[in-house]
Design an enzyme around this catalytic site. Structure first.
Site, mmCIF file in Angstrom:
data_model
loop_
_atom_site.group_PDB
_atom_site.id
_atom_site.type_symbol
_atom_site.label_atom_id
_atom_site.label_comp_id
_atom_site.label_asym_id
_atom_site.label_seq_id
_atom_site.Cartn_x
_atom_site.Cartn_y
_atom_site.Cartn_z
ATOM 1 N N ALA A 118 53.890 23.405 -8.241
ATOM 2 C CA ALA A 118 53.165 24.259 -9.182
ATOM 3 C C ALA A 118 52.347 23.419 -10.155
ATOM 4 C CB ALA A 118 54.142 25.150 -9.954
ATOM 5 N N ASP A 119 51.333 24.051 -10.711
ATOM 6 C CA ASP A 119 50.546 23.412 -11.759
ATOM 7 C C ASP A 119 50.100 24.484 -12.747
ATOM 8 O OD1 ASP A 119 49.192 20.732 -12.502
ATOM 9 O OD2 ASP A 119 47.633 22.242 -12.796
ATOM 10 N N THR A 120 50.150 24.152 -14.026
ATOM 11 C CA THR A 120 49.767 25.089 -15.088
ATOM 12 C C THR A 120 48.681 24.472 -15.960
ATOM 13 O OG1 THR A 120 52.012 26.015 -15.165
ATOM 14 C CG2 THR A 120 50.602 26.430 -17.073
#
Length: 196
Positions: free
Chosen positions: A74-76
């Site tokens: 994931a990446d935010t």
């Protein structure tokens, strides 16, 4: 007892918040870390950036997967005024970031890449967040008691500044923490045999 559990679920993340959220969902998983420079091609915007980075993290870890493994990466990012607010380099930058966000709407975008040996799927969630007008005292208090340096946008919604400063939120709360759990659960159920 949870009836739904992917066979070999792997979380490819160093984020303690993502780990805690998956644990809170009752899922068992193995933790692996993708060491990479978080850079992306120029011209990408919004969820294109997080999609790209989530897939890049998967590329690093995907080689070690076996037939039953399902890898989550994931990446935010925090998206404000058509640009990304990165993790601040120091307390001065954190202070400046919070001043910019004061009284304003911004978007928190998380992409989650689901990778097996044969297939890969990337989904994203967007949450709109509005801060109240943050006084200098509120910002200074948070810089003293919070942890702004390891967070995109220089704040954690689950920390003091989120409790006293976030006026309105539209979308997934857990997305702002770092992982859109409802989206993750729904997608896992469609990808794992017998999950529906």
């Amino acid at each position: 007892m949870h009836s739904f559990q992917p066979k070999n679920l792997i979380l490819g993340s160093a984020s303690p918040r993502r780990k805690a959220l998956l644990e809170a969902m009752g899922l068992e998983f193995e933790l692996r870390q993708a060491d990479m420079e978080e850079s992306y091609p120029e011209g990408l915007t919004g969820h294109q950036i997080t999609d790209y980075l989530a897939r890049q993290k998967a590329t690093i870890l995907r080689a070690d997967l076996d037939q039953d493994s399902l890898l989550l990466t994931a990446d935010t990012v925090v998206w404000f005024n058509n640009s990304v607010l990165e993790k601040p380099a120091d307390m001065n930058e954190a202070q400046e970031t919070l001043r910019r966000l004061s009284g304003q709407w911004h978007e928190v975008i998380t992409s989650v890449c689901f990778s097996g040996i044969a297939k890969q799927l990337t989904e994203h969630a967007v949450t709109s967040v509005k801060f109240t007008d943050l006084s200098e005292q509120m910002i200074d208090t948070y810089l003293q008691i919070g942890h702004p340096l390891d967070k995109a946008g220089a704040y954690g919604i689950q920390e003091w500044i989120g409790l006293v400063g976030v006026e309105t939120i539209r979308g997934s709360y857990t997305n702002v923490v770092g992982l859109p759990t409802e989206l993750v659960y729904k997608t896992l159920r469609t990808m794992v045999p017998g999950g529906n």
